[in-house]
Design an enzyme around this catalytic site. Structure first.
Site, PDB file in Angstrom:
ATOM      1  N   HIS A 261       0.832  -1.205   0.000  1.00  0.00           N
ATOM      2  CA  HIS A 261       0.000   0.000   0.000  1.00  0.00           C
ATOM      3  C   HIS A 261       0.874   1.265   0.000  1.00  0.00           C
ATOM      4  CE1 HIS A 261      -3.634   2.391   1.296  1.00  0.00           C
ATOM      5  NE2 HIS A 261      -2.687   3.164   1.804  1.00  0.00           N
ATOM      6  N   GLU A 262       1.796   1.326   0.940  1.00  0.00           N
ATOM      7  CA  GLU A 262       2.637   2.528   1.039  1.00  0.00           C
ATOM      8  C   GLU A 262       3.528   2.675  -0.199  1.00  0.00           C
ATOM      9  OE1 GLU A 262       1.736   4.599   3.107  1.00  0.00           O
ATOM     10  OE2 GLU A 262       0.647   3.312   4.513  1.00  0.00           O
ATOM     11  N   HIS A 265       1.681   4.536  -2.793  1.00  0.00           N
ATOM     12  CA  HIS A 265       1.826   5.985  -2.566  1.00  0.00           C
ATOM     13  C   HIS A 265       3.222   6.435  -3.015  1.00  0.00           C
ATOM     14  CE1 HIS A 265      -1.867   6.793  -0.398  1.00  0.00           C
ATOM     15  NE2 HIS A 265      -1.614   5.906   0.558  1.00  0.00           N
ATOM     16  N   GLU A 291      -4.684   7.898  -2.766  1.00  0.00           N
ATOM     17  CA  GLU A 291      -5.166   6.633  -2.209  1.00  0.00           C
ATOM     18  C   GLU A 291      -5.538   5.650  -3.328  1.00  0.00           C
ATOM     19  OE1 GLU A 291      -4.720   6.138   0.889  1.00  0.00           O
ATOM     20  OE2 GLU A 291      -5.996   4.452   1.469  1.00  0.00           O
TER      21      GLU A 291
HETATM   22 MG    MG Z   1      -2.977   5.378   2.229  1.00  0.00          MG
END
Ligand code: MG
Length: 497
Positions: A261-262, A265, A291
């Site tokens: 997830h990170e 980003h 996101e």
């Molecule tokens: Mg996030």
């Protein structure tokens, strides 16, 4: 002699450098700073934030922005001018007194929230929420809005998007989501998950996470992965992107999907054009679009069957002691288990957005005045029953679970759901343009995805605002159907519903 535009850019870059220092100090505070450093760090952060604000809202900046309007600007320069002028205008509308009271009230509210949560005591937190709502209403009045105060708050995170638009989009989401959750619950299917609670050595978890994110194309010469209690991704520049995660010996997938997830980003930040560093043309569009990048990598790719076709043998090899009696199919099913839970951050893909819908509806009602703060807990629990079929055992795992409101951050939550919706819509476009996408993923060939995202989204910076970006990239305005179809297909298959 330089133009007014050049002057505006010079000041913007100075301000951006201060923000870079603030990011580094914030990152350090969450990772390596000794506990006793908090007092001097808090003061330093406040001083630098003040300097950045003063510089940005200076008359010199105002004159440069105004003067640049008459100059002939390139398309990229127009993006910078438009966004800097927009932020400047918003900042100038805020009375310094209000900014100060918001900072003070929220720093107090955070302390109270921590204790209230610990003691399951909403009543002690309620007056602080009420005060923050009052201040945020003043904030909205100072900024101005078209239809309702909440519009102004929302735009802090999702510029150019209105409450009404979000309400309409979410409205389209609620019925199909609630129906899918009910069908899954009634299916009686319950995947085997025992192996996720075995012991997974942390050094190997870390190595596996790094390997996966390298495969995604995250550049560790322009980034890092460290440990913090609350995972996040921040950056001090295009080529200095810092991710964090947390590990527990059991539940290895928590840190793994957290890292993926990170890294989603992180790739967005690493994909900005270095020449535009510090300028809107080299910045992420909005929290929702940010996101969308993390959720696409985490869920649509990271929790997909082809992804584990490639990574499962490697995962088993990394943890031979605990994975020997587990099949690829069992693993895939386990990481996609749907269980309505009271806690948002632990929610699966299907139930997650319902947690957000609930918060959005509540926030909106708080600001229209339809919902008094003292009814918050009761309304929260009622909506949990309606949407997820469960009730939190207490306020600690209910209305008190998230830190956002104690920060005074109303309008932030919707961006999480928008991220999922944008992700599904973008992912649909990638699949259409790359018909063999899932085969590539099954061979561990993830770089084409990074390249696609880089070309269509990352390297554009703030050229388009979120709504227009969706049209630019996919040909259509944001539409919840993409996400609903994605879920129905994936979980219909998994749960036979
Ligand atoms: Mg996030």
């Amino acid at each position: 002699m330089g133009t007014r535009y050049d002057r505006m850019i010079e000041i913007q870059k100075e301000v951006s450098d201060i923000y870079g220092a603030l990011s580094l100090m914030g990152w350090d505070q969450e990772t390596y700073m000794p506990r006793k450093g908090a007092i001097s760090r808090g003061r330093q952060l406040a001083t630098l934030s003040g300097l950045a604000h003063t510089r940005f809202t200076s008359d010199e900046m105002g004159a440069a922005i105004e003067g640049a309007e008459a100059e002939a600007l390139t398309a990229d320069e127009q993006v910078n001018h438009r966004e800097i002028a927009w932020s400047y205008d918003r900042s100038k509308r805020l009375p310094t007194e209000l900014v100060k009271s918001l900072a003070e009230t929220s720093s107090q509210a955070i302390q109270v929230w921590r204790e209230a949560r610990e003691n399951d005591d909403f009543a002690s937190f309620a007056p602080h929420v009420a005060k923050l709502i009052e201040l945020q209403r003043q904030f909205a009045d100072a900024i101005g809005y078209e239809n309702e105060p909440y519009d102004a708050l929302l735009e802090e995170y999702e510029p150019g998007t209105s409450t009404k638009e979000i309400a309409d989009t979410f409205e389209a989401l609620r019925t199909p989501l609630v129906a899918l959750v009910r069908k899954i619950r009634e299916s009686g299917v319950s995947p085997r998950t025992d192996f996720l609670n075995r012991e997974y050595p942390i050094d190997r978890q870390r190595a596996f996470g790094v390997m996966v994110t390298e495969q995604m194309g995250f550049d560790y010469d322009a980034g890092r992965l460290d440990i913090s209690p609350h995972p996040f991704c921040t950056n001090m520049g295009v080529q200095d992107v810092r991710m964090t995660t947390r590990y527990t010996t059991t539940l290895p997938t928590q840190s793994l999907f957290g890292i993926v997830h990170e890294a989603g980003h992180g790739l967005y930040e690493q994909g900005q054009v270095p020449a535009f560093e510090g300028l809107p043309r080299g910045k992420a569009v909005s929290l929702g679009i940010h996101e969308s990048q993390s959720r696409m990598w985490e869920n649509m790719i990271g929790r997909s069957r082809p992804f584990w076709r490639f990574f499962f043998p490697r995962f088993s090899d990394s943890f031979p002691d605990v994975m020997q009696d587990v099949s690829e199919d069992e693993f895939y099913t386990a990481i996609n288990e749907v269980i309505p839970s009271p806690i948002r951050v632990e929610a699966d893909e299907v139930t997650y957005n319902l947690h957000i819908l609930l918060r959005f509806e509540i926030e909106r009602a708080l600001f229209t005045g339809d919902l008094p703060v003292e009814d918050l807990s009761a309304v929260w629990n009622e909506k949990m029953r309606d949407y997820l079929g469960i009730e939190p055992p207490n306020d600690r795992d209910g209305v008190l679970q998230d830190i956002h409101w104690s920060h005074g951050s109303f309008g932030y939550f919707p961006t999480y759901a928008l991220g999922n919706l944008y992700a599904a819509q973008f992912f649909d476009s990638i699949k259409k343009e790359m018909p063999d996408l899932m085969d590539r993923i099954a061979r561990g060939n993830l770089l084409p995805i990074r390249e696609w995202l880089r070309d269509r989204i990352h390297c554009l910076g703030m050229t388009h605002r979120a709504k227009d970006l969706a049209i630019h990239v996919t040909g259509n305005p944001l539409n919840a159907d993409y996400f609903v179809n994605y879920l129905n297909e994936k979980f219909g298959d998994l749960y036979g519903v």
